[in-house]
Design a protein around this motif. Structure first.
Motif, PDB file in Angstrom:
ATOM      1  N   HIS A  88      -5.795  -0.579  -7.048  1.00  0.00           N
ATOM      2  CA  HIS A  88      -6.228  -1.793  -7.729  1.00  0.00           C
ATOM      3  C   HIS A  88      -5.962  -3.039  -6.893  1.00  0.00           C
ATOM      4  O   HIS A  88      -6.608  -4.062  -7.084  1.00  0.00           O
ATOM      5  N   SER A  89      -4.995  -2.961  -6.014  1.00  0.00           N
ATOM      6  CA  SER A  89      -4.638  -4.124  -5.202  1.00  0.00           C
ATOM      7  C   SER A  89      -4.749  -3.771  -3.727  1.00  0.00           C
ATOM      8  O   SER A  89      -4.299  -2.707  -3.303  1.00  0.00           O
ATOM      9  N   ASP A  90      -5.354  -4.680  -2.967  1.00  0.00           N
ATOM     10  CA  ASP A  90      -5.426  -4.497  -1.514  1.00  0.00           C
ATOM     11  C   ASP A  90      -4.544  -5.499  -0.793  1.00  0.00           C
ATOM     12  O   ASP A  90      -4.782  -5.858   0.362  1.00  0.00           O
ATOM     13  N   ALA A  91      -3.494  -5.952  -1.478  1.00  0.00           N
ATOM     14  CA  ALA A  91      -2.585  -6.948  -0.902  1.00  0.00           C
ATOM     15  C   ALA A  91      -1.892  -6.393   0.336  1.00  0.00           C
ATOM     16  O   ALA A  91      -1.663  -5.183   0.463  1.00  0.00           O
ATOM     17  N   HIS A 109       3.271  -1.640  -1.799  1.00  0.00           N
ATOM     18  CA  HIS A 109       3.477  -1.732  -3.244  1.00  0.00           C
ATOM     19  C   HIS A 109       3.239  -0.366  -3.882  1.00  0.00           C
ATOM     20  O   HIS A 109       2.732   0.566  -3.242  1.00  0.00           O
ATOM     21  N   GLU A 111       1.623   1.692  -7.275  1.00  0.00           N
ATOM     22  CA  GLU A 111       0.722   1.620  -8.421  1.00  0.00           C
ATOM     23  C   GLU A 111       0.943   2.846  -9.306  1.00  0.00           C
ATOM     24  O   GLU A 111       1.086   3.967  -8.797  1.00  0.00           O
ATOM     25  N   GLY A 166      -3.224  -2.109   1.397  1.00  0.00           N
ATOM     26  CA  GLY A 166      -4.467  -1.732   0.730  1.00  0.00           C
ATOM     27  C   GLY A 166      -4.896  -0.296   0.938  1.00  0.00           C
ATOM     28  O   GLY A 166      -5.924   0.129   0.397  1.00  0.00           O
ATOM     29  N   SER A 195       2.277  -6.331 -14.038  1.00  0.00           N
ATOM     30  CA  SER A 195       2.744  -6.470 -12.664  1.00  0.00           C
ATOM     31  C   SER A 195       4.255  -6.707 -12.686  1.00  0.00           C
ATOM     32  O   SER A 195       4.728  -7.670 -13.300  1.00  0.00           O
ATOM     33  N   LEU A 227       2.709  -2.083  -9.851  1.00  0.00           N
ATOM     34  CA  LEU A 227       1.540  -2.411 -10.675  1.00  0.00           C
ATOM     35  C   LEU A 227       1.274  -1.241 -11.603  1.00  0.00           C
ATOM     36  O   LEU A 227       1.032  -0.108 -11.143  1.00  0.00           O
TER      37      LEU A 227
END
Length: 388
Positions: free
Chosen positions: A277-280, A284, A286, A300, A321, A385
């Motif tokens: 869901h996040s490409d920061a 991280h 998920e 990502g 989050s 996340l």
């Protein structure tokens, strides 16, 4: 001289003239023709050339020559004015016959090469080695080899022939189905060479805990290539393999079991990807509660996908989050194994029972054997996340 002697002398002279005239005619053919027993011949086989002089005469010298003037065979005609010779051509041939300065028209003969092709076992996610030989030998000449899947070309390679006429290459088998290899070699001085292996269908054996062997190894290595976390990749289907299979089945939307059947093999060949869901930037975690899997993500890109169990309806894991704010190496007072807390008392932690559905008291349970691994990669501050 008596009249009888004179008559005999005249007769002898006339006979000599006739004989000389006949020999002169025999050595001066008006035409020469050449035929071949076949238009094409397989390498290593002989072809029979037949030269005929006109008018027919015995004892006429005949040579059969190639386009460059090299003599292939020679001899003399028989009573019917023909000469035959067997020739074993090593390449395509343009030949003509010649007798006393008279040449025939040319005859073309094509040489079919001998091209053989074999392949090793065709197994999913494995390499299949295709080997072949070619005669006559043409060292350094490239052979075009295609791997066909259900009739479609899925890969092509061009190995060179060695000094013994051998060649080989290896293809990876990407998905289930029927495969065959096809080789083509178009040498400039030969007819086209073609060969193919018999179709072979990839085995898709049923596997479960306790299974051993090459197919377990292929399964495990492919799961790792698809980013499903698995330690101890070997040829043994153990509880770790089962957990990776469970995670894969969840992401594919398949029945949530830990065994492998033909449907799983096919899905492994064309799998659904886990899209974060996040490409920061950075690392991280998920947690997809719908599919009941956890993914670690770096910049990502998915690094590892893990089978988990989140909170049951009465004690849910909250979507949102979060970040890791506390960690404990070992057991907590609640017997959470290597917990990483991210939302109050909710943590990512190891547990003895990780069912295929949401069953926890709000935490994210991971298999015991994975707990210490993930603990090393989610330091305090790691974003978490959670979503459905």
């Amino acid at each position: 001289m008596s009249a009888r002697v004179k008559a005999a002398a005249v007769f002898a002279s006339l006979a000599m003239v006739v004989a000389m005239s006949t020999r002169a005619d025999a050595r001066d053919p008006s035409s020469v023709s050449l035929t071949a027993s076949s238009k094409n011949v397989t390498f290593g086989e002989a072809i029979t050339f037949a030269a005929t002089v006109e008018p027919p005469a015995a004892g006429q010298p005949v040579s059969i020559l190639d386009a460059g003037g090299t003599e292939l065979a020679s001899g003399t005609t028989g009573q019917d004015g023909t000469f035959q010779a067997a020739v074993e051509p090593r390449a395509n041939l343009v030949a003509h016959a010649s007798s006393l300065g008279v040449d025939s028209t040319s005859v073309d003969v094509g040489v079919r090469p001998i091209l053989s092709l074999t392949s090793g076992p065709v197994r999913l996610f494995d390499g299949v080695t295709v080997r072949g030989t070619f005669r006559p030998i043409r060292p350094g000449l490239a052979v075009t080899i295609e791997l066909q899947h259900r009739g479609d070309v899925v890969a092509t390679k061009h190995p060179a022939m060695d000094e013994r006429g051998r060649f080989h290459t290896t293809f990876r088998v990407p998905e289930a189905g029927s495969y065959r290899a096809r080789a083509v070699l178009d040498a400039p001085d030969l007819l086209p060479g073609r060969a193919a292996t018999q179709p072979s269908v990839t085995p898709m054996p049923d596997l479960a805990i306790g299974a051993r062997g090459v197919y377990v190894g292929l399964l495990e290595r492919h799961l790792v290539a698809l980013h499903y976390h698995l330690a101890g990749v070997d040829d043994v289907f153990d509880f770790r393999t089962a957990d990776a299979v469970m995670a894969f089945r969840k992401v594919q939307g398949m029945a949530r079991t830990q065994d492998v059947d033909a449907a799983v093999w096919r899905a492994l060949g064309s799998p659904r990807s886990f899209l974060p869901h996040s490409d920061a930037d950075g690392f991280h975690v998920e947690v997809d509660q719908t599919r009941q899997v956890l993914a670690t993500v770096q910049d990502g890109q998915v690094v590892a996908i893990i089978h988990v169990s989140t909170g049951k309806p009465s004690t849910p894991t909250r979507d949102g989050s979060f970040h890791v704010f506390s960690k404990l190496a070992g057991f907590s007072s609640e017997h959470l194994y290597y917990p990483s807390f991210f939302d109050g008392e909710r943590a990512i932690h190891g547990w003895t029972d990780v069912p295929n559905y949401a069953a926890s008291h709000g935490c994210v349970r991971v298999p015991y054997w994975i707990a210490t691994w993930i603990f090393r990669f989610d330091p305090i501050g790691t974003p978490v996340l959670v979503y459905h």
